[in-house]
Design an enzyme around this catalytic site. Sequence first.
Site, mmCIF file in Angstrom:
data_model
loop_
_atom_site.group_PDB
_atom_site.id
_atom_site.type_symbol
_atom_site.label_atom_id
_atom_site.label_comp_id
_atom_site.label_asym_id
_atom_site.label_seq_id
_atom_site.Cartn_x
_atom_site.Cartn_y
_atom_site.Cartn_z
ATOM 1 N N SER A 9 7.686 -5.571 6.572
ATOM 2 C CA SER A 9 7.400 -6.645 7.531
ATOM 3 C C SER A 9 8.099 -7.959 7.157
ATOM 4 O O SER A 9 7.463 -8.991 6.951
ATOM 5 C CB SER A 9 5.893 -6.829 7.664
ATOM 6 O OG SER A 9 5.320 -5.644 8.134
ATOM 7 N N ASP A 29 5.335 -3.564 11.337
ATOM 8 C CA ASP A 29 3.926 -3.228 11.572
ATOM 9 C C ASP A 29 3.610 -3.029 13.053
ATOM 10 O O ASP A 29 2.746 -2.218 13.408
ATOM 11 C CB ASP A 29 2.995 -4.290 10.951
ATOM 12 C CG ASP A 29 3.333 -5.711 11.382
ATOM 13 O OD1 ASP A 29 4.334 -5.906 12.098
ATOM 14 O OD2 ASP A 29 2.600 -6.631 10.995
ATOM 15 N N ARG A 60 0.836 -1.193 0.000
ATOM 16 C CA ARG A 60 0.000 0.000 0.000
ATOM 17 C C ARG A 60 0.870 1.243 0.000
ATOM 18 O O ARG A 60 1.927 1.266 0.642
ATOM 19 C CB ARG A 60 -0.900 0.031 1.238
ATOM 20 C CG ARG A 60 -2.080 -0.920 1.140
ATOM 21 C CD ARG A 60 -2.992 -0.781 2.336
ATOM 22 N NE ARG A 60 -2.248 -0.838 3.576
ATOM 23 C CZ ARG A 60 -2.645 -0.266 4.706
ATOM 24 N NH1 ARG A 60 -3.776 0.419 4.746
ATOM 25 N NH2 ARG A 60 -1.935 -0.374 5.803
#
Length: 498
Positions: A177, A230, A108
């Site tokens: 991540s 995250d 994203r």
Amino acid sequence: MGKVAVGAAVVCSAAVCAAAALVVRHRMRCSGRWARAMAILREFEENCGTPIGKLGQVADAMTVEMHAGLASEGGSKLKMLISYVDNLPSGEENGLFYALDLGGTNFRVIRVLLGGRDGGVVKQEFEEVSIPPHLMTGSSDALFDYIATALANFVATEGEGLHPSPGKQRELGFTFSFPVRQTSISSGNLIKWTKGFSIDDTVGEDVVGELTKAMERVGLDMRVSALVNDTIGTLAGGRYYNPDVIAAVILGTGTNAAYVERAQAIPKWHGLLPKSGEMVINMEWGNFRSSHLPLTEYDQDLDVESLNPGEQIFEKIISGMYLGEIVRRVLLKMAEEAAFFGDTVPPKLKIPFILRTPHMSAMHHDESSDLRVVGSKLKDILEISHTSLKMRKAIVELCEIVATRGARLSAAGIVGIIKKLGRDAVKDGEKQKSVIAMDGGLYEHYSKFSTCMESTLKELLGEEVSDNIVIKLSNDGSGIGAALLAASHSQYLEVAES
């Protein structure tokens, strides 16, 4: 004629007796099978037991391992990684910031306009992009060029009032991540790829350097201000809205925790003490293990057959990736050793990970009188058509056992962090709030899990202390949190302060 009739009657009564005997034998066999199935379930329940005394031992073991991991590299199964985040968002942040969230087959790109203390998050826009499979196993340049191009295209859509101040470079928070050896707030070397990626020439390289070179190649002038995972993004997002946030816990497919530590309490930190006096620690708590954890034969078999045997033991008994699989393994034993589903073992039941935690949650939350959701899940996923209400109730009980163990152990882990920070007692009547920012689908969507976790926290801490401990759902920390960290570590902050 009379003899024939008598003979026929004798034959009939013999047939009736034989049929009755068959029914009795069938019932005895069924009741024997049922007893065996229930014995398997009861033994599993006993081995999963989490009495309060055991949970206290798990919490204490977590605290001990935290101390050991902070003392030296490799000193504990808990990595206790120094994140280099020493400046969490305060709510004062101003301006336009970007985030890139790469953690799987999609990434994203996010744009956030911050309006300072009174304005908060003025505007937030994002776009999700799929990564073509060939780029997941290609070259480092090809992957990062693809990401940088998508980022440049997104920047090109900046609307009215969504431009950086004249003369200022755009700044980005990068949520990455995957396992990284962090070397500063904005650099870290890839240890290894996971989640289906396999790009050899990125391993060992600084992922911020790789992204920066790609942005230069596509003509995008942007600086990476913060590289985070995250969990730390969730902590930053939580702190932005609430200054009492002290830790973040992810309970989703995987699990992790991060918290704010006093810099002086980190013996393995050899750099200058940060101005804030604080440092965020990424615990990597999924790798926690202790002799006090209630492990069963099913957990041991799952671990041996996993891609990472001996690692992530805590994660394998509390996270969403594994809870449904533990249920499947117990059902398989009940099918094989107690003919729970009839004389043949359902073939689909032999497929690892076919029963996912959302399926388990749907069965566990079934409140219909005939447990029809349980019946339909068994039919749709495992192709098991005929199940009695008694069988369905046993399956709901199995889900309850697995979820309860996971939820109560999660609570014990959180108590371990609270103890490490000395917040497990009320000092001289002071009401010091401690907020834990939570994220992840397991916590958010599996309500029996989250309710059990929260009630266990109260049980472990006592009413007076638990009144000051708040669990707060903090959605999308990995996205907005990274943008907020880019803001709190902006290159222009020091200029403004001086």
